[in-house]
Design a protein around this motif. Structure first.
Motif, PDB file in Angstrom:
ATOM      1  N   ARG A  70     -16.433  22.951  10.584  1.00 32.66           N
ATOM      2  CA  ARG A  70     -17.737  23.107   9.923  1.00 32.66           C
ATOM      3  C   ARG A  70     -18.509  21.793   9.920  1.00 32.66           C
ATOM      4  NH1 ARG A  70     -14.424  26.128   6.677  1.00 32.66           N
ATOM      5  NH2 ARG A  70     -14.408  24.617   4.974  1.00 32.66           N
ATOM      6  N   ILE A  71     -17.799  20.663   9.802  1.00 27.95           N
ATOM      7  CA  ILE A  71     -18.470  19.363   9.902  1.00 27.95           C
ATOM      8  C   ILE A  71     -19.065  19.213  11.298  1.00 27.95           C
ATOM      9  CG2 ILE A  71     -18.092  16.860  10.017  1.00 27.95           C
ATOM     10  CD1 ILE A  71     -16.131  17.174   7.652  1.00 27.95           C
ATOM     11  N   ALA A  72     -18.268  19.520  12.316  1.00 30.15           N
ATOM     12  CA  ALA A  72     -18.723  19.371  13.702  1.00 30.15           C
ATOM     13  C   ALA A  72     -19.929  20.260  14.010  1.00 30.15           C
ATOM     14  CB  ALA A  72     -17.575  19.679  14.669  1.00 30.15           C
ATOM     15  N   SER A  73     -19.967  21.434  13.397  1.00 27.99           N
ATOM     16  CA  SER A  73     -21.063  22.368  13.679  1.00 27.99           C
ATOM     17  C   SER A  73     -22.265  22.177  12.754  1.00 27.99           C
ATOM     18  CB  SER A  73     -20.562  23.812  13.580  1.00 27.99           C
ATOM     19  OG  SER A  73     -20.276  24.133  12.227  1.00 27.99           O
ATOM     20  N   GLY A  74     -22.128  21.263  11.793  1.00 29.22           N
ATOM     21  CA  GLY A  74     -23.229  21.016  10.862  1.00 29.22           C
ATOM     22  C   GLY A  74     -23.310  22.018   9.727  1.00 29.22           C
ATOM     23  N   GLU A  75     -22.269  22.805   9.535  1.00 26.26           N
ATOM     24  CA  GLU A  75     -22.260  23.826   8.488  1.00 26.26           C
ATOM     25  C   GLU A  75     -21.436  23.424   7.265  1.00 26.26           C
ATOM     26  OE1 GLU A  75     -20.789  27.171  10.637  1.00 26.26           O
ATOM     27  OE2 GLU A  75     -22.655  27.465  11.723  1.00 26.26           O
ATOM     28  N   TYR A  76     -20.910  22.217   7.266  1.00 30.16           N
ATOM     29  CA  TYR A  76     -20.057  21.774   6.163  1.00 30.16           C
ATOM     30  C   TYR A  76     -20.870  21.702   4.870  1.00 30.16           C
ATOM     31  CZ  TYR A  76     -16.648  19.115   3.483  1.00 30.16           C
ATOM     32  OH  TYR A  76     -15.747  18.710   2.522  1.00 30.16           O
ATOM     33  N   CYS A  79     -21.436  27.497   1.706  1.00 29.85           N
ATOM     34  CA  CYS A  79     -20.483  28.573   1.455  1.00 29.85           C
ATOM     35  C   CYS A  79     -20.486  29.535   2.640  1.00 29.85           C
ATOM     36  CB  CYS A  79     -20.855  29.308   0.168  1.00 29.85           C
ATOM     37  SG  CYS A  79     -19.770  30.703  -0.219  1.00 29.85           S
ATOM     38  N   VAL A  80     -19.305  29.826   3.168  1.00 27.15           N
ATOM     39  CA  VAL A  80     -19.219  30.717   4.322  1.00 27.15           C
ATOM     40  C   VAL A  80     -19.476  32.167   3.943  1.00 27.15           C
ATOM     41  CG1 VAL A  80     -17.658  29.192   5.601  1.00 27.15           C
ATOM     42  CG2 VAL A  80     -16.704  31.000   4.152  1.00 27.15           C
ATOM     43  N   GLN A  81     -19.466  32.465   2.644  1.00 25.71           N
ATOM     44  CA  GLN A  81     -19.698  33.838   2.208  1.00 25.71           C
ATOM     45  C   GLN A  81     -21.164  34.089   1.858  1.00 25.71           C
ATOM     46  OE1 GLN A  81     -16.726  35.134  -0.472  1.00 25.71           O
ATOM     47  NE2 GLN A  81     -17.607  37.140  -0.771  1.00 25.71           N
ATOM     48  N   CYS A  82     -21.752  33.246   1.011  1.00 27.46           N
ATOM     49  CA  CYS A  82     -23.125  33.504   0.554  1.00 27.46           C
ATOM     50  C   CYS A  82     -24.155  32.553   1.161  1.00 27.46           C
ATOM     51  CB  CYS A  82     -23.207  33.442  -0.971  1.00 27.46           C
ATOM     52  SG  CYS A  82     -23.058  31.763  -1.660  1.00 27.46           S
ATOM     53  N   LEU A  99     -15.763  28.052   0.239  1.00 29.90           N
ATOM     54  CA  LEU A  99     -16.537  28.901  -0.661  1.00 29.90           C
ATOM     55  C   LEU A  99     -17.096  28.093  -1.814  1.00 29.90           C
ATOM     56  CD1 LEU A  99     -14.054  31.908  -0.978  1.00 29.90           C
ATOM     57  CD2 LEU A  99     -16.052  31.762   0.511  1.00 29.90           C
ATOM     58  N   CYS A 100     -18.293  28.460  -2.256  1.00 26.92           N
ATOM     59  CA  CYS A 100     -18.828  27.874  -3.480  1.00 26.92           C
ATOM     60  C   CYS A 100     -17.973  28.389  -4.638  1.00 26.92           C
ATOM     61  CB  CYS A 100     -20.305  28.244  -3.669  1.00 26.92           C
ATOM     62  SG  CYS A 100     -20.602  30.003  -3.982  1.00 26.92           S
ATOM     63  N   ILE A 101     -18.098  27.782  -5.788  1.00 28.07           N
ATOM     64  CA  ILE A 101     -17.256  28.155  -6.927  1.00 28.07           C
ATOM     65  C   ILE A 101     -17.505  29.607  -7.341  1.00 28.07           C
ATOM     66  CG2 ILE A 101     -18.771  27.287  -8.753  1.00 28.07           C
ATOM     67  CD1 ILE A 101     -14.964  26.908  -8.651  1.00 28.07           C
ATOM     68  N   THR A 102     -18.739  30.065  -7.248  1.00 26.13           N
ATOM     69  CA  THR A 102     -19.069  31.445  -7.631  1.00 26.13           C
ATOM     70  C   THR A 102     -18.332  32.441  -6.732  1.00 26.13           C
ATOM     71  OG1 THR A 102     -21.247  30.738  -8.404  1.00 26.13           O
ATOM     72  CG2 THR A 102     -20.965  33.089  -7.974  1.00 26.13           C
ATOM     73  N   CYS A 103     -18.394  32.249  -5.436  1.00 24.93           N
ATOM     74  CA  CYS A 103     -17.710  33.148  -4.503  1.00 24.93           C
ATOM     75  C   CYS A 103     -16.193  33.022  -4.620  1.00 24.93           C
ATOM     76  CB  CYS A 103     -18.173  32.884  -3.071  1.00 24.93           C
ATOM     77  SG  CYS A 103     -19.875  33.408  -2.760  1.00 24.93           S
ATOM     78  N   ALA A 104     -15.704  31.816  -4.847  1.00 26.84           N
ATOM     79  CA  ALA A 104     -14.259  31.612  -4.994  1.00 26.84           C
ATOM     80  C   ALA A 104     -13.736  32.344  -6.225  1.00 26.84           C
ATOM     81  CB  ALA A 104     -13.937  30.123  -5.079  1.00 26.84           C
TER      82      ALA A 104
END
Length: 107
Positions: A70-76, A79-82, A99-104
């Motif tokens: 995710r760091i390499a792709s710039g998505e770090y 949240c992968v869910q929301c 995941l963000c705390i809400t999704c976790a």
């Protein structure tokens, strides 16, 4: 997320440590069992514990590699869910968090 360098360094160090730990576990699992049946039974129980540890460490390695991806792709830090931003506090505590705390908490 703008500055991922500290997280990347932490994740790379964690990955190295986890790979070392997994190698030690695998080496221990490869040791031959004692021919004495009572000792062999104890060793087999130990192997069950080591195998469980190996599965856990393998999952941690996968999570760490995914975070580095995710760091390499710039998505770090997203949240992968929301898609919301993961808080800096959560990333400091768990740099591999996807995941963000809400999704976790949902689950």
């Amino acid at each position: 997320m703008d500055n991922t360098a500290p997280y990347k360094a932490t994740l790379e160090a964690t990955l190295t440590e986890l790979q070392t730990r997994l190698s030690r576990i695998e080496r221990d699992l490869d040791e031959p069992h004692d021919p004495d049946s009572s000792e062999r039974a104890v060793q087999m129980e130990d192997d069950d514990s080591l195998e469980a540890q190996a599965r856990l460490v393998s999952r941690e390695i996968a999570s760490t590699r995914q975070a580095l991806g995710r760091i390499a792709s710039g998505e770090y830090g997203q949240c992968v869910q929301c898609g919301e931003e993961i808080s800096e506090g959560r990333l400091n505590a768990r740099p591999e968090a996807a995941l963000c705390i809400t999704c976790a908490q949902k689950g």
